[in-house]
Write a protein that holds these residues in place. Structure first.
Motif, mmCIF file in Angstrom:
data_model
loop_
_atom_site.group_PDB
_atom_site.id
_atom_site.type_symbol
_atom_site.label_atom_id
_atom_site.label_comp_id
_atom_site.label_asym_id
_atom_site.label_seq_id
_atom_site.Cartn_x
_atom_site.Cartn_y
_atom_site.Cartn_z
ATOM 1 N N ARG A 149 20.590 -33.768 57.125
ATOM 2 C CA ARG A 149 22.041 -33.773 57.333
ATOM 3 C C ARG A 149 22.622 -35.151 57.008
ATOM 4 O O ARG A 149 23.671 -35.262 56.368
ATOM 5 C CB ARG A 149 22.361 -33.378 58.773
ATOM 6 N N ARG B 51 22.635 -29.737 52.660
ATOM 7 C CA ARG B 51 22.945 -28.582 53.506
ATOM 8 C C ARG B 51 21.690 -27.752 53.739
ATOM 9 O O ARG B 51 20.865 -27.592 52.841
ATOM 10 C CB ARG B 51 24.049 -27.738 52.858
ATOM 11 N N THR B 52 21.582 -27.204 54.947
ATOM 12 C CA THR B 52 20.381 -26.460 55.319
ATOM 13 C C THR B 52 20.745 -25.091 55.887
ATOM 14 O O THR B 52 21.747 -24.937 56.586
ATOM 15 C CB THR B 52 19.549 -27.219 56.369
ATOM 16 N N SER B 53 19.904 -24.126 55.568
ATOM 17 C CA SER B 53 20.053 -22.780 56.103
ATOM 18 C C SER B 53 18.668 -22.208 56.345
ATOM 19 O O SER B 53 17.739 -22.477 55.593
ATOM 20 C CB SER B 53 20.810 -21.885 55.120
ATOM 21 N N ASP C 132 23.289 -25.813 58.910
ATOM 22 C CA ASP C 132 24.608 -25.432 58.421
ATOM 23 C C ASP C 132 24.820 -23.928 58.459
ATOM 24 O O ASP C 132 25.954 -23.464 58.546
ATOM 25 C CB ASP C 132 24.810 -25.948 56.994
ATOM 26 N N ALA C 133 23.727 -23.162 58.379
ATOM 27 C CA ALA C 133 23.842 -21.709 58.374
ATOM 28 C C ALA C 133 22.502 -21.079 58.732
ATOM 29 O O ALA C 133 21.472 -21.748 58.713
ATOM 30 C CB ALA C 133 24.284 -21.217 56.991
ATOM 31 N N ARG D 206 25.380 -18.854 51.883
ATOM 32 C CA ARG D 206 26.038 -19.350 53.101
ATOM 33 C C ARG D 206 26.205 -20.859 53.135
ATOM 34 O O ARG D 206 27.025 -21.361 53.907
ATOM 35 C CB ARG D 206 25.294 -18.840 54.332
ATOM 36 N N VAL D 207 25.441 -21.575 52.339
ATOM 37 C CA VAL D 207 25.667 -23.022 52.253
ATOM 38 C C VAL D 207 26.355 -23.393 50.943
ATOM 39 O O VAL D 207 26.530 -24.567 50.632
ATOM 40 C CB VAL D 207 24.359 -23.841 52.431
ATOM 41 N N CYS E 18 18.554 -24.965 44.999
ATOM 42 C CA CYS E 18 17.940 -24.739 46.315
ATOM 43 C C CYS E 18 16.452 -25.041 46.310
ATOM 44 O O CYS E 18 15.776 -24.900 45.292
ATOM 45 C CB CYS E 18 18.134 -23.283 46.741
#
Length: 196
Positions: free
Chosen positions: A86, A91-93, A117-118, A141-142, A149
């Motif tokens: 972060r 961003r992480t999901s 994040d999601a 979603r991110v 990714c």
């Protein structure tokens, strides 16, 4: 989530066998469970409970899992890694076969949910790994294109889902390709790739 951010194999083994017994089937030995762990409720149904619906199985899992939440251990490196990702603006999901309410509960229980994040679960995506739907939903979603990714997983089902998505895959203690042995090693790894 399972096997990467939290260690829940023992809890799931108990829940799986309790579900089988609940539906009138004999329990399976640990080796049989380990061979299928992480492949999703639809595959569980097809293998051992073909007379049940996926919804019935997931409802039993959710109910029985309540009794085993204390058996789940967080990966001791998870919090630090998520905080650092972060800080770097990555961003992480989570992409998990665990149902959305249960996944969020487990992550919140260990203080990891606010660091993500999601989340994306198989019940939301319409299919579980090895199907790529949940991986694609996590990326969506991110707001990240699949080509940007990186998916960290610990099973062949994760690797198969990543290949089908397609996204880059790094195995945590798993696989013959790109691999890390501890989650903390991911920080050095992502320093060498452009993830936004």
């Amino acid at each position: 989530m399972d096997g990467v951010l939290v260690f829940s194999e023992d809890a799931w083994f108990a829940v799986y066998n309790e579900t089988l017994v609940h539906f009138g089937h004999p329990p399976v030995p640990r080796a049989d469970f380990d061979a299928i762990y992480g492949n999703g409720a639809a595959a569980d149904r097809d293998l051992y409970m073909p007379e049940r619906t996926v919804d019935e199985i997931e409802a039993a899992y959710a109910r029985l899992f309540e009794q085993h939440l204390g058996e789940i251990r967080p990966n001791p490196e998870a919090r630090e890694v998520l905080e650092e990702l972060r800080r770097r603006g990555i961003r992480t999901s989570v992409a998990t076969n665990t149902t959305a309410p249960l996944a969020r509960r487990v992550l919140a229980l260990h203080g990891l949910l606010p660091l993500l994040d999601a989340t994306a679960s198989a019940d939301e995506a319409g299919a579980g790994k090895p199907d790529p739907a949940v991986v694609r939903l996590a990326a969506e979603r991110v707001g990240a294109p699949l080509g940007e990714c990186l998916f960290v997983g610990d099973s062949r089902f994760d690797a198969q889902a990543a290949a089908a998505a397609p996204v880059r895959f790094v195995g945590l203690g798993h696989g013959d390709g790109e691999r890390i042995e501890r989650l903390g090693e991911l920080l050095a790894f992502v320093a060498d790739v452009s993830l936004r």
